[in-house]
Design a protein around this motif. Structure first.
Motif, PDB file in Angstrom:
ATOM      1  N   LYS A 127      39.239 -39.579  -1.902  1.00  0.00           N
ATOM      2  CA  LYS A 127      38.729 -39.966  -3.209  1.00  0.00           C
ATOM      3  C   LYS A 127      39.100 -38.962  -4.305  1.00  0.00           C
ATOM      4  O   LYS A 127      38.790 -39.174  -5.477  1.00  0.00           O
ATOM      5  N   GLY A 128      39.742 -37.862  -3.907  1.00  0.00           N
ATOM      6  CA  GLY A 128      40.129 -36.849  -4.884  1.00  0.00           C
ATOM      7  C   GLY A 128      39.001 -35.907  -5.262  1.00  0.00           C
ATOM      8  O   GLY A 128      39.065 -35.238  -6.305  1.00  0.00           O
ATOM      9  N   ILE A 129      37.979 -35.831  -4.427  1.00  0.00           N
ATOM     10  CA  ILE A 129      36.842 -34.938  -4.684  1.00  0.00           C
ATOM     11  C   ILE A 129      37.038 -33.663  -3.867  1.00  0.00           C
ATOM     12  O   ILE A 129      37.245 -33.714  -2.654  1.00  0.00           O
ATOM     13  N   SER A 130      36.970 -32.510  -4.526  1.00  0.00           N
ATOM     14  CA  SER A 130      37.240 -31.245  -3.844  1.00  0.00           C
ATOM     15  C   SER A 130      35.978 -30.692  -3.180  1.00  0.00           C
ATOM     16  O   SER A 130      34.875 -30.805  -3.709  1.00  0.00           O
ATOM     17  N   VAL A 131      36.194 -30.126  -1.998  1.00  0.00           N
ATOM     18  CA  VAL A 131      35.125 -29.508  -1.213  1.00  0.00           C
ATOM     19  C   VAL A 131      35.463 -28.023  -1.061  1.00  0.00           C
ATOM     20  O   VAL A 131      36.566 -27.685  -0.664  1.00  0.00           O
ATOM     21  N   PRO A 132      34.587 -27.098  -1.405  1.00  0.00           N
ATOM     22  CA  PRO A 132      33.195 -27.275  -1.846  1.00  0.00           C
ATOM     23  C   PRO A 132      33.021 -27.217  -3.368  1.00  0.00           C
ATOM     24  O   PRO A 132      31.887 -27.142  -3.837  1.00  0.00           O
ATOM     25  N   ILE A 146      22.558 -35.493   0.397  1.00  0.00           N
ATOM     26  CA  ILE A 146      22.700 -36.674   1.249  1.00  0.00           C
ATOM     27  C   ILE A 146      22.417 -36.243   2.683  1.00  0.00           C
ATOM     28  O   ILE A 146      23.022 -35.291   3.192  1.00  0.00           O
ATOM     29  N   LEU A 147      21.495 -36.916   3.349  1.00  0.00           N
ATOM     30  CA  LEU A 147      21.156 -36.624   4.736  1.00  0.00           C
ATOM     31  C   LEU A 147      21.860 -37.643   5.618  1.00  0.00           C
ATOM     32  O   LEU A 147      21.497 -38.822   5.639  1.00  0.00           O
ATOM     33  N   LEU A 148      22.876 -37.192   6.331  1.00  0.00           N
ATOM     34  CA  LEU A 148      23.730 -38.091   7.114  1.00  0.00           C
ATOM     35  C   LEU A 148      23.450 -37.903   8.603  1.00  0.00           C
ATOM     36  O   LEU A 148      23.759 -36.858   9.180  1.00  0.00           O
ATOM     37  N   PHE A 149      22.847 -38.913   9.203  1.00  0.00           N
ATOM     38  CA  PHE A 149      22.395 -38.848  10.586  1.00  0.00           C
ATOM     39  C   PHE A 149      23.022 -39.958  11.426  1.00  0.00           C
ATOM     40  O   PHE A 149      23.502 -40.960  10.906  1.00  0.00           O
ATOM     41  N   LEU A 200      19.395 -25.511   0.660  1.00  0.00           N
ATOM     42  CA  LEU A 200      18.356 -25.321  -0.346  1.00  0.00           C
ATOM     43  C   LEU A 200      18.456 -23.940  -0.980  1.00  0.00           C
ATOM     44  O   LEU A 200      18.233 -23.777  -2.187  1.00  0.00           O
ATOM     45  N   SER A 201      18.819 -22.927  -0.190  1.00  0.00           N
ATOM     46  CA  SER A 201      18.945 -21.573  -0.730  1.00  0.00           C
ATOM     47  C   SER A 201      20.109 -21.456  -1.705  1.00  0.00           C
ATOM     48  O   SER A 201      20.127 -20.559  -2.551  1.00  0.00           O
ATOM     49  N   GLN A 202      21.079 -22.383  -1.591  1.00  0.00           N
ATOM     50  CA  GLN A 202      22.214 -22.400  -2.511  1.00  0.00           C
ATOM     51  C   GLN A 202      21.912 -23.216  -3.769  1.00  0.00           C
ATOM     52  O   GLN A 202      22.774 -23.401  -4.620  1.00  0.00           O
ATOM     53  N   LEU A 216      25.117 -42.646  -3.855  1.00  0.00           N
ATOM     54  CA  LEU A 216      24.448 -41.349  -3.969  1.00  0.00           C
ATOM     55  C   LEU A 216      25.310 -40.328  -4.716  1.00  0.00           C
ATOM     56  O   LEU A 216      24.779 -39.466  -5.431  1.00  0.00           O
ATOM     57  N   LEU A 217      26.627 -40.447  -4.583  1.00  0.00           N
ATOM     58  CA  LEU A 217      27.496 -39.588  -5.388  1.00  0.00           C
ATOM     59  C   LEU A 217      27.278 -39.871  -6.867  1.00  0.00           C
ATOM     60  O   LEU A 217      27.205 -38.951  -7.688  1.00  0.00           O
ATOM     61  N   ASN A 218      27.154 -41.148  -7.204  1.00  0.00           N
ATOM     62  CA  ASN A 218      26.933 -41.538  -8.603  1.00  0.00           C
ATOM     63  C   ASN A 218      25.558 -41.113  -9.105  1.00  0.00           C
ATOM     64  O   ASN A 218      25.334 -41.010 -10.319  1.00  0.00           O
ATOM     65  N   GLN A 219      24.642 -40.846  -8.165  1.00  0.00           N
ATOM     66  CA  GLN A 219      23.305 -40.389  -8.548  1.00  0.00           C
ATOM     67  C   GLN A 219      23.205 -38.867  -8.604  1.00  0.00           C
ATOM     68  O   GLN A 219      22.124 -38.314  -8.772  1.00  0.00           O
ATOM     69  N   GLY A 220      24.352 -38.203  -8.432  1.00  0.00           N
ATOM     70  CA  GLY A 220      24.367 -36.751  -8.610  1.00  0.00           C
ATOM     71  C   GLY A 220      24.281 -35.920  -7.353  1.00  0.00           C
ATOM     72  O   GLY A 220      23.890 -34.742  -7.409  1.00  0.00           O
ATOM     73  N   ALA A 221      24.664 -36.485  -6.211  1.00  0.00           N
ATOM     74  CA  ALA A 221      24.652 -35.701  -4.972  1.00  0.00           C
ATOM     75  C   ALA A 221      25.534 -34.469  -5.108  1.00  0.00           C
ATOM     76  O   ALA A 221      26.645 -34.547  -5.624  1.00  0.00           O
ATOM     77  N   THR A 222      25.028 -33.326  -4.631  1.00  0.00           N
ATOM     78  CA  THR A 222      25.812 -32.084  -4.680  1.00  0.00           C
ATOM     79  C   THR A 222      26.152 -31.574  -3.291  1.00  0.00           C
ATOM     80  O   THR A 222      26.923 -30.632  -3.151  1.00  0.00           O
ATOM     81  N   ALA A 223      25.554 -32.187  -2.251  1.00  0.00           N
ATOM     82  CA  ALA A 223      25.819 -31.734  -0.887  1.00  0.00           C
ATOM     83  C   ALA A 223      25.592 -32.872   0.094  1.00  0.00           C
ATOM     84  O   ALA A 223      24.809 -33.800  -0.171  1.00  0.00           O
ATOM     85  N   ILE A 224      26.299 -32.788   1.221  1.00  0.00           N
ATOM     86  CA  ILE A 224      26.096 -33.724   2.329  1.00  0.00           C
ATOM     87  C   ILE A 224      25.712 -32.901   3.549  1.00  0.00           C
ATOM     88  O   ILE A 224      26.481 -32.031   3.984  1.00  0.00           O
TER      89      ILE A 224
END
Length: 200
Positions: A178-183, A97-100, A89-91, A152-160
């Motif tokens: 998927k070719g998505i770079s982190v971070p 996405i909350l992954l539990f 949140l500070s970032q 959720l990625l398609n809905q604009g997720a910016t973090a997991i």
């Protein structure tokens, strides 16, 4: 192990109630450290041991047995969930996405969820249950939730926010495939501090 005069450590594998009975019928130890998850019947058998018994990181037992004589020494999972969420949140992340793991099966993950909820509340934010995903806490657990993650990625997720490192590793590998770079494109944070190198 540090050794004091007149005392020395021994290791015993406990797999059943019978193993506990053999332990109790032997010489009384000065103390007992219980590591790993055990059945209630196994731990209940230790309740009458005259020596102090410390159960390491098994809050499930202590929560079900509030009058237990066993000492509980566990990680503060509420604080872990709180700190991890506060960082994201500070970032500036809000679409998280909350992954539990399965919350109905793990007091650890339920406590971490309490920390997440507290962090959101501090920012006057509400958790959208549609952004909470539960799965098996394994590398393959990610395979079972790819459709939900894609949504959720398609809905604009910016973090997991992963409540276990094994889930963050699985998420990282999935994103790389998927070719998505982190971070750069999406951030991931995990809890546990496992020293495992990720790969494709």
């Amino acid at each position: 192990f540090p050794v004091t005069i007149g005392r020395y450590p021994t290791l015993n594998r406990i797999e059943s109630h019978d193993d506990v009975r053999q332990l109790i019928n032997g010489p009384t130890p000065a103390g007992l450290l219980v590591l790993g998850k055990h059945t209630d019947s196994t731990l209940e058998a230790l309740e009458d041991l005259s020596a102090p018994v410390v159960v390491i990181d098994d809050r499930d037992y202590s929560s079900r047995h509030p009058l237990s004589h066993l000492y509980d020494f566990s990680i503060d999972d509420v604080s872990l969930g709180l700190i991890a969420t506060q960082h994201l949140l500070s970032q500036g992340h809000r679409n998280i996405i909350l992954l539990f793991g399965h919350l109905d099966k793990s007091s650890v993950h339920r406590d971490r969820m309490m920390g997440v909820q507290r962090a959101f509340s501090q920012q006057n934010l509400n958790i959208d249950p549609n952004w909470l995903i539960e799965t098996d806490v394994t590398l393959k657990g990610i395979n079972n939730i790819q459709t939900a993650l894609d949504r959720l990625l398609n809905q604009g997720a910016t973090a997991i926010l992963c409540m276990a490192d094994i889930l963050s590793i699985g998420s990282y590998n999935w994103l790389v495939r998927k070719g998505i770079s982190v971070p750069q494109q999406i951030s991931i944070i995990g809890i546990d501090k496992l020293n495992i190198v990720t790969g494709k």
